[in-house]
Write a protein that holds these residues in place. Structure first.
Motif, PDB file in Angstrom:
ATOM      1  N   CYS A  46       0.832  -1.205   0.000  1.00  0.00           N
ATOM      2  CA  CYS A  46       0.000   0.000   0.000  1.00  0.00           C
ATOM      3  C   CYS A  46       0.867   1.256   0.000  1.00  0.00           C
ATOM      4  O   CYS A  46       0.618   2.206  -0.744  1.00  0.00           O
ATOM      5  N   SER A  49       2.711   1.648  -3.289  1.00  0.00           N
ATOM      6  CA  SER A  49       1.769   2.119  -4.294  1.00  0.00           C
ATOM      7  C   SER A  49       1.489   3.612  -4.124  1.00  0.00           C
ATOM      8  O   SER A  49       1.375   4.349  -5.110  1.00  0.00           O
ATOM      9  N   SER A  50       1.389   4.067  -2.879  1.00  0.00           N
ATOM     10  CA  SER A  50       1.188   5.497  -2.626  1.00  0.00           C
ATOM     11  C   SER A  50       2.410   6.291  -3.065  1.00  0.00           C
ATOM     12  O   SER A  50       2.288   7.385  -3.638  1.00  0.00           O
ATOM     13  N   SER A 207       7.262   1.805 -10.946  1.00  0.00           N
ATOM     14  CA  SER A 207       5.883   2.160 -10.607  1.00  0.00           C
ATOM     15  C   SER A 207       4.912   1.611 -11.647  1.00  0.00           C
ATOM     16  O   SER A 207       3.829   1.121 -11.301  1.00  0.00           O
ATOM     17  N   LEU A 210       4.460  -2.085 -11.096  1.00  0.00           N
ATOM     18  CA  LEU A 210       3.626  -2.319  -9.921  1.00  0.00           C
ATOM     19  C   LEU A 210       2.158  -2.090 -10.245  1.00  0.00           C
ATOM     20  O   LEU A 210       1.283  -2.857  -9.825  1.00  0.00           O
ATOM     21  N   LYS A 211       1.858  -1.042 -10.998  1.00  0.00           N
ATOM     22  CA  LYS A 211       0.480  -0.769 -11.382  1.00  0.00           C
ATOM     23  C   LYS A 211      -0.078  -1.870 -12.286  1.00  0.00           C
ATOM     24  O   LYS A 211      -1.242  -2.246 -12.176  1.00  0.00           O
ATOM     25  N   GLN A 214      -1.028  -4.759 -10.127  1.00  0.00           N
ATOM     26  CA  GLN A 214      -2.240  -4.499  -9.360  1.00  0.00           C
ATOM     27  C   GLN A 214      -3.488  -4.575 -10.223  1.00  0.00           C
ATOM     28  O   GLN A 214      -4.575  -4.840  -9.709  1.00  0.00           O
ATOM     29  N   GLU A 278      -5.617   5.306  -4.852  1.00  0.00           N
ATOM     30  CA  GLU A 278      -4.869   5.339  -3.599  1.00  0.00           C
ATOM     31  C   GLU A 278      -5.601   6.100  -2.499  1.00  0.00           C
ATOM     32  O   GLU A 278      -5.477   5.766  -1.318  1.00  0.00           O
TER      33      GLU A 278
END
Length: 306
Positions: A46, A49-50, A207, A210-211, A214, A278
């Motif tokens: 989390c 991701s933020s 990033s 990671l997205k 997700q 987020e």
């Protein structure tokens, strides 16, 4: 070899390998692929991701939008109208229109397939034994919060499409980042921009990876995305090197317009997909904001040299 050309070629090779390493790391590191999600793991993902959301916000406002607006203003300075903002808005509405058309098409296809088939019989389920097993409020909250159990198919459609749009907008911007390096005519400025782009690219591709994870992107497609993305900046550098041999005003004008459209798509994905994802949760809100600010701050510092 000429020092300026050496810097450009060295940055081309470094960008290729850094993008591949940072982009494929989340896909093949078992820590990011755990099937059993524990509290500590969820919290760390989390916060990462933020942090990535802050990176995208900083890249959007301080790099992508700022660069495109300045380039368009320089190329179209004779027009007394905010052409940069207009071109950026066209990119924004282009993505909005495409997404609405795709989602409407998918919705119509789903309704057509349901109308053409008989409704399935509702199976008779045994009465639940409430005395044997009753869910506590905490278990109910956990089941609602679990993203893999109760998501409507349209959510996956949104996630997959926006991931593709995110990949395309980042790829277009990466080409122009490479062009920025390839078009430099001064050794020191080329080296300075190359260092900033290398740092920026490693964070951005991590990033992005990671997205994509997700949004339930398959590993094979994720590898394809990252490999293609890794070639975008090197291609831009090569194009820039070639263009410097025969640079014209028409080429720079087209570059500025395309960069503005790409910026509009970046704005759309940043503010309608990444940040809402987020911020629209109640889990650790202040801590998430802190990591968003940290990510944004890194992009702000990079902007000093970029």
């Amino acid at each position: 070899m000429d020092p300026l050309l050496a810097v450009k070629v060295g940055c081309l090779v470094a960008l290729l390998f850094i993008t591949l390493i940072c982009g494929l790391a989340p896909a093949f590191a078992s820590w990011f692929l755990k099937s059993s999600v524990k509290d500590n793991y969820k919290l760390v993902v989390c916060l990462i991701s933020s942090f990535a959301a802050g990176i995208f916000l900083g890249a959007c406002l301080l790099h992508v939008v700022a660069d495109s607006l300045s380039d368009i203003a320089a190329e179209l300075s004779y027009i007394n109208y905010p052409m940069g903002e207009l071109i950026l808005s066209l990119g924004f509405f282009l993505v909005l229109l495409i997404e609405r058309i795709v989602l409407q098409f998918c919705h119509n296809q789903q309704n057509a397939s349901q109308d053409g088939l008989p409704l399935p019989e509702t199976p008779t389920l045994p009465e639940p034994d409430y005395e044997e097993k009753q869910e506590t409020p905490a278990e109910i909250d956990a089941s609602v919060a679990e993203p893999h159990n109760h998501i409507h198919p349209n959510v996956y459609i949104h996630a997959s499409f926006r991931s593709l749009i995110l990949f395309c907008s980042l790829s277009i911007h990466s080409v122009f980042e490479g062009l920025t390096i390839g078009l430099q005519s001064n050794y020191s400025s080329a080296l300075q921009i190359a260092i900033a782009v290398l740092i920026h690219k490693g964070i951005i591709v991590f990033s992005l990876s990671l997205k994509l994870l997700q949004s339930m992107t398959r590993r094979a497609w994720l590898v394809v995305y990252i490999v293609l993305f890794s070639f975008m900046s090197p291609v831009g550098i090569m194009i820039g090197i070639i263009v410097t041999l025969n640079k014209s005003s028409i080429v720079t004008l087209v570059q500025a317009i395309l960069e503005g459209i790409a910026s509009g798509t970046f704005v759309y994905v940043t503010f309608l997909e990444i940040l809402p994802q987020e911020l629209n949760t109640s889990e650790k809100p202040l801590l998430k904001v802190l990591f968003i600010v940290i990510g944004f701050t890194i992009m702000a510092v990079i902007a000093i040299w970029a």
